[in-house]
Structure formats: C-alpha cells, structure tokens
Design an enzyme around this catalytic site. Structure first.
Site, PDB file in Angstrom:
ATOM      1  N   TYR A 117      24.470  -6.979  45.580  1.00 34.67           N
ATOM      2  CA  TYR A 117      23.970  -7.599  44.348  1.00 34.67           C
ATOM      3  C   TYR A 117      24.281  -6.711  43.143  1.00 34.67           C
ATOM      4  O   TYR A 117      24.823  -7.181  42.138  1.00 34.67           O
ATOM      5  CB  TYR A 117      22.461  -7.828  44.469  1.00 34.67           C
ATOM      6  N   SER A 121      22.431  -8.187  35.301  1.00 33.36           N
ATOM      7  CA  SER A 121      21.155  -7.615  35.748  1.00 33.36           C
ATOM      8  C   SER A 121      21.095  -6.153  35.342  1.00 33.36           C
ATOM      9  O   SER A 121      22.123  -5.453  35.334  1.00 33.36           O
ATOM     10  CB  SER A 121      21.030  -7.714  37.269  1.00 33.36           C
TER      11      SER A 121
HETATM   12  N1  LIG Z   1      14.511 -12.894  38.066  1.00 32.40           N
HETATM   13  C1  LIG Z   1      14.907 -11.640  37.890  1.00 32.40           C
HETATM   14  O1  LIG Z   1      14.102 -10.697  38.006  1.00 32.40           O
HETATM   15  C2  LIG Z   1      16.317 -11.355  37.488  1.00 32.40           C
HETATM   16  C3  LIG Z   1      16.610 -10.054  37.052  1.00 32.40           C
HETATM   17  C4  LIG Z   1      17.899  -9.741  36.665  1.00 32.40           C
HETATM   18  C5  LIG Z   1      18.877 -10.709  36.701  1.00 32.40           C
HETATM   19  N2  LIG Z   1      18.591 -11.962  37.121  1.00 32.40           N
HETATM   20  C6  LIG Z   1      19.695 -12.940  37.129  1.00 32.40           C
HETATM   21  O2  LIG Z   1      19.340 -14.051  36.359  1.00 32.40           O
HETATM   22  C7  LIG Z   1      19.995 -15.220  36.883  1.00 32.40           C
HETATM   23  C8  LIG Z   1      18.935 -16.283  37.137  1.00 32.40           C
HETATM   24  O3  LIG Z   1      17.984 -15.754  38.038  1.00 32.40           O
HETATM   25  P1  LIG Z   1      16.568 -16.441  38.330  1.00 32.40           P
HETATM   26  O4  LIG Z   1      15.627 -15.343  38.545  1.00 32.40           O
HETATM   27  O5  LIG Z   1      16.281 -17.477  37.332  1.00 32.40           O
HETATM   28  O6  LIG Z   1      16.912 -17.075  39.762  1.00 32.40           O
HETATM   29  P2  LIG Z   1      16.332 -18.355  40.500  1.00 32.40           P
HETATM   30  O7  LIG Z   1      14.915 -18.584  40.110  1.00 32.40           O
HETATM   31  O8  LIG Z   1      16.667 -18.155  41.928  1.00 32.40           O
HETATM   32  O9  LIG Z   1      17.252 -19.543  39.894  1.00 32.40           O
HETATM   33  C9  LIG Z   1      18.642 -19.491  40.137  1.00 32.40           C
HETATM   34  C10 LIG Z   1      19.306 -20.628  39.416  1.00 32.40           C
HETATM   35  O10 LIG Z   1      20.723 -20.551  39.683  1.00 32.40           O
HETATM   36  C11 LIG Z   1      21.134 -21.757  40.314  1.00 32.40           C
HETATM   37  N3  LIG Z   1      22.163 -21.466  41.311  1.00 32.40           N
HETATM   38  C12 LIG Z   1      22.134 -20.519  42.278  1.00 32.40           C
HETATM   39  N4  LIG Z   1      23.229 -20.592  43.037  1.00 32.40           N
HETATM   40  C13 LIG Z   1      23.963 -21.630  42.550  1.00 32.40           C
HETATM   41  C14 LIG Z   1      25.204 -22.202  42.902  1.00 32.40           C
HETATM   42  N5  LIG Z   1      25.906 -21.744  43.943  1.00 32.40           N
HETATM   43  N6  LIG Z   1      25.661 -23.236  42.175  1.00 32.40           N
HETATM   44  C15 LIG Z   1      24.955 -23.721  41.126  1.00 32.40           C
HETATM   45  N7  LIG Z   1      23.766 -23.221  40.737  1.00 32.40           N
HETATM   46  C16 LIG Z   1      23.277 -22.198  41.449  1.00 32.40           C
HETATM   47  C17 LIG Z   1      19.896 -22.344  40.950  1.00 32.40           C
HETATM   48  O11 LIG Z   1      20.075 -23.723  41.101  1.00 32.40           O
HETATM   49  P3  LIG Z   1      19.574 -24.553  42.416  1.00 32.40           P
HETATM   50  O12 LIG Z   1      18.166 -24.140  42.681  1.00 32.40           O
HETATM   51  O13 LIG Z   1      19.728 -25.986  41.972  1.00 32.40           O
HETATM   52  O14 LIG Z   1      20.516 -24.190  43.522  1.00 32.40           O
HETATM   53  C18 LIG Z   1      18.826 -21.980  39.909  1.00 32.40           C
HETATM   54  O15 LIG Z   1      18.835 -22.907  38.850  1.00 32.40           O
HETATM   55  C19 LIG Z   1      20.738 -14.775  38.130  1.00 32.40           C
HETATM   56  O16 LIG Z   1      22.081 -14.535  37.814  1.00 32.40           O
HETATM   57  C20 LIG Z   1      20.033 -13.479  38.506  1.00 32.40           C
HETATM   58  O17 LIG Z   1      20.880 -12.616  39.235  1.00 32.40           O
HETATM   59  C21 LIG Z   1      17.329 -12.314  37.514  1.00 32.40           C
END
Ligand SMILES: NC(=O)c1ccc[n+]([C@@H]2O[C@H](COP(=O)([O-])OP(=O)(O)OC[C@H]3O[C@@H](n4cnc5c(N)ncnc54)[C@H](OP(=O)(O)O)[C@@H]3O)[C@@H](O)[C@H]2O)c1
Length: 237
Positions: free
Chosen positions: A146, A132
């Site tokens: 985080y 991130s």
């Molecule tokens: N969105 C942002 O603005 C942003 C910015 C910077 C970084 N990120 C990073 O990008 C990554 C994805 O974020 P996102 O925004 O796409 O989040 P999201 O919409 O909440 O999706 C998270 C994904 O990770 C999976 N996941 C979470 N915990 C898990 C676990 N314990 N075991 C297996 N799968 C798990 C979820 O699967 P299930 O739903 O099946 O549990 C889902 O597919 C993360 O690492 C986040 O920190 C996001």
C-alpha cells in the site's frame, strides 16, 4: 466556496468515504459530476440521486474499460482519482494476485486515467490524485504494498506535471492521514495507535479532504503543480 458551475468533473471511486465527500462538494458547488464505483451500487445510486450526479460502474483495475469511460465523457475540466484499496497483512502470506490487483487500482489506474483525461482536457484543467500520508511515513508493519503504491503517485505527479504544464494543466497529489471512512473507521481497533502518531489526535472527516480537493481544483491554485499535500493532523510532522 468555489463555484464550479459549468465545469465537468469525474471522480473515480465516488460511492463511499472520501470519494463521496468529493462528489458532494463538487455537486454542491455547481459542477456536472460523474463518478465511478464498483462494489457499492446501492450507495452509488443514493448518492447520485442526492447530488444530481451520474454514477457509472467501472472497475479501476480494468485499464481498457477505464480509458473507454474517460474517452466517452468528452473533455473533463477536473479529474480526481480517489479509488484505492488497502490490502494489509504479512507479505509472506499475501497472495501475489491480490498485490498485483492493488497495484493496478492504486498505481496503473491513476496513470492511465490521467493520460486519457489529458487527451481532451482543456487548458487550465486539473488532475488530482488521492494518495496517502503513508507515502511519507509508514510506522506500522503489513502495509508495504500500500505505501509503495502511494509513494508511486508522488513520482507520477511530478512527471505528469511536467508533461502537461505547458497547457496550464496542474497535477497534484493529496495525501490524507487517518480519515473516518469504511476503510479506516474513527472508532476502529487501531485508532489509538494511529492517533499516537499525530499532533491533532483525531481522524479527518471526508469533507476536510474534499475542501483541499476543491481548493486545488479552483482558480486560486493555477500555479500549484507537481506537489504533494499532506492533510494528516501532523502524522508526517
Ligand atoms: N481513510 C483513510 O484513512 C485514508 C488515508 C489515506 C489515504 N486514503 C485514500 O483515500 C482514498 C479513498 O479511501 P476511503 O477511505 O474513502 O476508502 P473506502 O471507504 O474503502 O472507499 C473506497 C472508494 O473507492 C472505490 N473503489 C475501490 N476500488 C475500486 C475499483 N476497483 N473501481 C472503482 N472504484 C473503486 C469504492 O467503490 P465501491 O465501494 O463501489 O467499490 C469506494 O467508493 C483511497 O485511495 C485511499 O487509499 C484513505
């Protein structure tokens, strides 16, 4: 587009958001894709059917299950560790068990998954973490755990790049800024605050993050390792 025909790809946390965009990108580029999920079985099955990929339910917080999953898949050409959780709030009120679970998913899982994958990964393989921009800039309260977890990925990336470099295996971390997903919807209440920190004032799309993943996994990126890539509309500029 890069061809990943015949390549074996594992995406940890692929059922929704950025992970689902990464699954779609690799599948459309010809890879054999497996992805893990935890709490979204319906989304996972729909995505698997749509892309011809395989969905497996494994909690990234469960170290032994994660290592067993990776061992069972045989040699991976590409490992993407996308699974991550946010956990926002006043640190004085956040349950310690919740913080430890966040660290298990956001720090321990990438480490153990990378090491497990590297045991059988062929020379020239790729390990990509989704970190991130908050590793480099944390302009809001309530996200210390985080941002600490995402900063940890930077050091891990540098160290593992040294460990696996002799085999031509690259290890990099992609650091998105605000990206339109369930975790951080483009229409959410904090959008104006977040856009205020950015030069390009919009959320990224998952496809834009997946495009950088595909580049780092592709043949032109074989000399890039130990690096952190901000893809954040200038959030950290
Ligand atoms: N969105 C942002 O603005 C942003 C910015 C910077 C970084 N990120 C990073 O990008 C990554 C994805 O974020 P996102 O925004 O796409 O989040 P999201 O919409 O909440 O999706 C998270 C994904 O990770 C999976 N996941 C979470 N915990 C898990 C676990 N314990 N075991 C297996 N799968 C798990 C979820 O699967 P299930 O739903 O099946 O549990 C889902 O597919 C993360 O690492 C986040 O920190 C996001």
């Amino acid at each position: 587009m890069t061809s990943f025909y015949g390549k074996s790809v594992l995406v940890l946390g692929g059922s929704r958001g950025i992970g689902a965009a990464i699954v779609r990108r690799f599948a459309s580029d010809g890879a054999k894709v497996v992805f893990s999920y935890l709490s979204s079985p319906d989304e996972a099955q729909v995505l698997a059917a749509e892309t011809g990929s395989e969905a497996l339910r494994v909690d990234s917080a469960d170290r032994d299950a994660l290592i067993a999953l990776i061992a069972s898949l045989g040699p991976l050409d590409v490992l993407v560790v996308n699974s991550g959780i946010l956990g926002a709030g006043d640190p004085l009120n956040m349950p310690p068990d919740d913080i430890d679970r966040l660290f298990r998913i956001n720090i321990h899982a990438p480490y153990h998954a990378a090491v497990a994958a590297a045991r059988t990964m062929p020379d020239g393989g790729r390990i990509i973490f989704i970190g991130s921009a908050n590793a480099d800039r944390m302009p809001m309260a309530g996200l210390a755990a985080y941002s600490a977890s995402k900063s940890a990925l930077k050091g891990m990336t540098k160290g593992l790049a040294r460990d696996f470099g002799a085999r031509g295996i690259t290890v990099n971390v992609i650091q998105p800024g605000p990206t339109d997903t369930d975790m951080n919807p483009a229409g959410g209440p904090l959008k104006d605050v977040m856009h205020g920190f950015m030069a390009i004032k919009r959320h990224a799309k998952g496809e834009e993050i997946a495009g950088l993943v595909a580049y780092l996994a592709g043949p032109e990126a074989g000399i890039i390792t130990g690096a952190a890539y901000n893809i954040d509309g200038g959030f950290t500029a």
